[in-house]
Design a protein around this motif. Structure first.
Motif, short mmCIF file in Angstrom:
data_model
loop_
_atom_site.label_atom_id
_atom_site.label_comp_id
_atom_site.label_asym_id
_atom_site.label_seq_id
_atom_site.Cartn_x
_atom_site.Cartn_y
_atom_site.Cartn_z
N ILE A 169 -50.09 -23.90 -15.23
CA ILE A 169 -51.07 -24.97 -15.47
C ILE A 169 -50.33 -26.27 -15.23
O ILE A 169 -49.22 -26.47 -15.76
CB ILE A 169 -51.61 -24.91 -16.91
N GLY A 185 -50.69 -29.95 -16.02
CA GLY A 185 -51.46 -30.91 -16.83
C GLY A 185 -51.10 -32.34 -16.47
O GLY A 185 -49.91 -32.67 -16.36
N PHE A 205 -53.09 -36.34 -10.97
CA PHE A 205 -53.87 -35.09 -11.11
C PHE A 205 -54.40 -34.66 -9.74
O PHE A 205 -54.32 -33.50 -9.36
CB PHE A 205 -55.03 -35.31 -12.10
N ALA A 257 -53.61 -31.28 -7.65
CA ALA A 257 -54.65 -30.39 -7.11
C ALA A 257 -54.45 -30.20 -5.60
O ALA A 257 -54.62 -29.09 -5.07
CB ALA A 257 -56.03 -30.96 -7.40
N GLU A 277 -53.29 -23.91 -11.77
CA GLU A 277 -54.49 -24.72 -11.96
C GLU A 277 -54.12 -26.11 -12.43
O GLU A 277 -53.30 -26.25 -13.36
CB GLU A 277 -55.38 -24.04 -13.02
N ARG A 294 -55.11 -29.52 -14.37
CA ARG A 294 -56.07 -29.95 -15.40
C ARG A 294 -55.82 -31.40 -15.75
O ARG A 294 -54.67 -31.79 -16.01
CB ARG A 294 -55.92 -29.08 -16.66
N ALA A 324 -55.82 -33.84 -18.39
CA ALA A 324 -55.82 -33.77 -19.86
C ALA A 324 -54.63 -34.55 -20.40
O ALA A 324 -53.61 -34.69 -19.73
CB ALA A 324 -55.74 -32.31 -20.31
N ALA A 368 -54.05 -29.82 -22.34
CA ALA A 368 -54.22 -29.03 -21.10
C ALA A 368 -54.11 -27.53 -21.38
O ALA A 368 -54.50 -26.71 -20.55
CB ALA A 368 -53.16 -29.45 -20.08
N HIS A 379 -55.18 -24.17 -23.21
CA HIS A 379 -56.30 -23.56 -23.95
C HIS A 379 -55.81 -22.23 -24.54
O HIS A 379 -54.99 -21.55 -23.91
CB HIS A 379 -57.48 -23.31 -23.01
N ASP A 399 -55.35 -19.13 -22.39
CA ASP A 399 -54.38 -19.13 -21.28
C ASP A 399 -53.19 -18.21 -21.56
O ASP A 399 -52.55 -17.73 -20.64
CB ASP A 399 -53.81 -20.55 -21.06
#
Ligand code: SAM
Length: 238
Positions: A47, A49, A56, A60, A73, A75, A77, A82, A84, A87
Motif C-alpha cells: 500500500i 499511502g 499520490f 498511482a 495500491e 491511497r 490518506a 491508509a 485498513h 489489509d
C-alpha cells in the motif's frame, strides 16, 4: 531513481522488509519502494499511502506503468489512515521525513498498528524522537543502519514489538549504532558536535537570558555525550 533502481538510502530501507511482507509505505511519493519490492516478488501486497494529491498521483502512475495494479495500491490518506484492518499489514515503512514527523504519524495512528510486527523508519534528522516514541509505546529497536549518500548521512531504524529502556546516550546515538561506531557514525557525530559548539559560541556572545542558559546546558550535555561516545571508541581500539 525509479522503481527499478532505488537510491542507496531507499535500497537500505527495502533491505529491511521481510520477504512476503504485506507492506504499507507511508509518505510514498512515487511508490518506488513498494513497487521495487513487488517487481522482485519480495512482498505479497503493498500500500502506498500519501497525504498530498500530487505525490499520490505520481504513486498511482508508477503502479500503472509497472503494471502492478493487483499487488500495489495507492491511497490518498493522512498517515496510518491508509491502513485498513482487512489489509493484514504486517510491516510499515516511513522514509525521508524528519524523526519528529515520523513519530507524530505513528502516535496519531497507533491504533492501526495491531498486527504490525515491524516498522522500518528512515528519519532524515532527529532519530531520537522515534526511539523515544518506541520506548513509550512498546517497540524495541532491533536493527539500525547508518549510511552516507551524496554527502548526506541517513539512519534506518527497525522497531519490533517489545519492551526496552534506553539511557540518554542510547536514545540519541542509537543503542546498536553506538556499539558499532562505524566511520559514517563518527563523521555524523563529529559534525553535530562541531555545529553545537558553534551555536554555543554564538549564544555566549548574544545574551545571558534564562532560556538561553537552559539551551546552553542542553547543548553542553549533548557535546559531553558525543565526546564520551567518540572517545570510548578510541580507547576500545587501543
Ligand atoms: N518516502 C519517499 C522517500 O523516502 O523517498 C518520499 C519522501 S518525501 C520527502 C515525503 C512524502 O511524505 C511527501 O510526498 C509527503 O507528501 C508525504 N507525507 C508527509 N506527511 C504525510 C502524512 N501524514 N501522511 C502521508 N504522507 C505524508
Amino acid at each position: 531513481m525509479n522503481a527499478r533502481r532505488l537510491s542507496e538510502r531507499l535500497a537500505a530501507v527495502a533491505g529491511r522488509v521481510r520477504e512476503g511482507a504485506v507492506l504499507a509505505d507511508i509518505g510514498s511519493d512515487h511508490a518506488y519502494l513498494p513497487c521495487h519490492l513487488a517487481l522482485r516478488g519480495l512482498i505479497s501486497k503493498g500500500i502506498a499511502g500519501e497525504v498530498a494529491k500530487g505525490p499520490f498521483e505520481s504513486a498511482a502512475a508508477t503502479i500503472r506503468e509497472e503494471e502492478l495494479d493487483g499487488t500495489v495500491e495507492a491511497r490518498l490518506a493522512d498517515g496510518l489512515d491508509a491502513i485498513h484492518p482487512e489489509d493484514g499489514v504486517d510491516t510499515v515503512s516511513i522514509a525521508g521525513m524528519g524523526g519528529p514527523l515520523i513519530a507524530s504519524i505513528l502516535e496519531r495512528g497507533k491504533d492501526r498498528l495491531d498486527g504490525v510486527g515491524r516498522l522500518v523508519l528512515q528519519p532524515n534528522i532527529n532519530a531520537v524522537a522515534i526511539r523515544k516514541w518506541g520506548v513509550a509505546n512498546g517497540w524495541a529497536v532491533t536493527g539500525e543502519e547508518i549510511l552516507k549518500e551524496d554527502g548526506k548521512i541517513y539512519e534506518i531504524l527497525v522497531l519490533e514489538p517489545g519492551h526496552a529502556s534506553y539511557d540518554d546516550k542510547e536514545l540519541l546515538f542509537g543503542p546498536l549504532l553506538m556499539k558499532e561506531k562505524s566511520e559514517v557514525f563518527r563523521e555524523k557525530w563529529q559534525r553535530e558536535a562541531l555545529s553545537w559548539k558553534q551555536i554555543l559560541r554564538q549564544m555566549e556572545q548574544a545574551s545571558n537570558a534564562e532560556e538561553i542558559g537552559k539551551r546552553q546546558e542542553g547543548l553542553q550535555q549533548a557535546i559531553m555525550m558525543a565526546t564520551e561516545v567518540l572517545e570510548d571508541e578510541k580507547s576500545e581500539s587501543q
